[in-house]
Design an enzyme around this catalytic site. Sequence first.
Site, PDB file in Angstrom:
ATOM      1  N   PHE A 200       0.829  -1.204  -0.154  1.00  0.00           N
ATOM      2  CA  PHE A 200      -0.137  -0.128   0.022  1.00  0.00           C
ATOM      3  C   PHE A 200       0.702   1.202  -0.247  1.00  0.00           C
ATOM      4  CE2 PHE A 200      -2.073  -3.045   2.883  1.00  0.00           C
ATOM      5  CZ  PHE A 200      -2.737  -3.822   1.838  1.00  0.00           C
ATOM      6  N   CYS A 201       2.059   1.278  -0.684  1.00  0.00           N
ATOM      7  CA  CYS A 201       2.867   2.552  -0.756  1.00  0.00           C
ATOM      8  C   CYS A 201       3.384   3.028   0.689  1.00  0.00           C
ATOM      9  CB  CYS A 201       1.986   3.577  -1.494  1.00  0.00           C
ATOM     10  SG  CYS A 201       2.121   3.008  -3.263  1.00  0.00           S
ATOM     11  N   ALA A 202       3.321   1.930   1.525  1.00  0.00           N
ATOM     12  CA  ALA A 202       3.599   2.451   2.924  1.00  0.00           C
ATOM     13  C   ALA A 202       4.547   1.208   3.469  1.00  0.00           C
ATOM     14  CB  ALA A 202       2.394   2.561   3.995  1.00  0.00           C
TER      15      ALA A 202
END
Length: 464
Positions: free
Chosen positions: A384-386
């Site tokens: 999740f781009c984290a």
Amino acid sequence: MSARPNAAAATTTADSADACCAEPLPVLGRDVTVPLVTGGEVTYAALDYAASAPALQRVWDDVAAYAPYYGSVHRGAGYLSQLSTDLFEQSRVTVAEFLDCREGDQVVFTRSTTDSLNLLAQVVPADCQVFVFETEHHASLLPWRDTQVTYLNAPRTPAQAVETLERALADRDPHGPALVCVTGASNVTGELWPVRELAAAAHAHGARIVLDAAQLAPHHPVSVRELDVDWVAFSGHKLYAPFGSGVLAGRADWLQAAEPYLAGGGASRTVARRADGGVDVEWHTTAARHEAGSPNVIGVYSIASACKALTEAGFDSLVARERHLIDTVRAGLAEVPEVRVLSLFGDDAPRVGVISFVVDGWNSSHFAAALSAEYGIGVRDGLFCAHPLVRTLLGSDPQDPGECGAPEPAAPGERSLNAIRVSFGAGTPDEHVERFVGAVKELVRDGAQWKYRTEDGRCVPDRG
Ligand SMILES: Cc1ncc(COP(=O)(O)O)c(C=O)c1O
């Protein structure tokens, strides 16, 4: 501009009970059917709002009503150009009202939250120290220069977040400018961050703060004034206005003092040749300074339309209804011992409709693919781009391979390398979350009905 309630205020169970009967807001795609790999069709359950939410019907209608009147913005002499320019500038006022901006704040239209934070990164003073929690979305983690940024360790409570920030700010050189960048609601756990307290800590140490409201603004009212943040950034496509625009709003001084984000027409007031052959440019000091090029009037107007639609629907009832959906999902997942919900701040933390989890014995990509192919449910799997946050929550090694694993179930008890995220909002009917909970239970109990394989890094049904 009126005062707004604290965005981070938790809702009560009583609120949520009242809201069970409120209708979801009409969104596009609510009647779209999709084929199931096992045969037949179902209406698509869009449960990936945290990535991109469907357009509100109201936004679509407003855009469609305006479309015949579309014209060039700012530089046209014609009637439709003037009408479009008015609409564009009026949208700025609407967004400023939606965010409860202060007198003198600027609303700059960008392409997205990522664009907004990159713009801010470019206008901060050269000697600015930046403080970011490692738990942030990459859009907040990455725009800063290596030499200026301090990454703060993941806190395990909201109070610890404030303490961590205070300690880091106390250790900094107190003379130079400083900026804290923090999310309002996590795109992984949905948990609300103590924005007001972090803003107070930042200001007490002479620092400024920018709020990444990409996940907060679609779910809660955001008041720049009440939260006392210096800037706020969000994206239209997560706010039911998927037409390619975003917002950076807040203090004008650093924006006015910096070179334009993009050099070009619209940002410049006058340009003249110099005797030595070069050109002299006088840049605008308004928001236009950072909006060079022909503006995306449809995108901007759609954001203003969404702001009005959400305000008119009333955040009290939207929040309460979402609380009911969150409770349904969390209670359903809690009945499945194989499911582990990812959380930084614990079960009682106030949150928005974003829930990530792993399933013991399942590869997350496989699970998400089966939800789609066998139940018509669109969720997301991955990091999740984290990446730092999800890896911390999974306890996985940063050296582990990519986002999609093999489709074979992981052995029970084996650590997942990625997670599944379900997310929802103002347009989500109860049936979608109920179908989701039923599907999770069935998949865990009975397994997938179909075979899956990896194709281009994604898990897909094997139609072989
Ligand atoms: C918390 C958060 N910040 C920033 C972003 C980046 O938003 P965009 O992709 O619209 O630029 C996202 C997108 O998922 C997000 O969830």
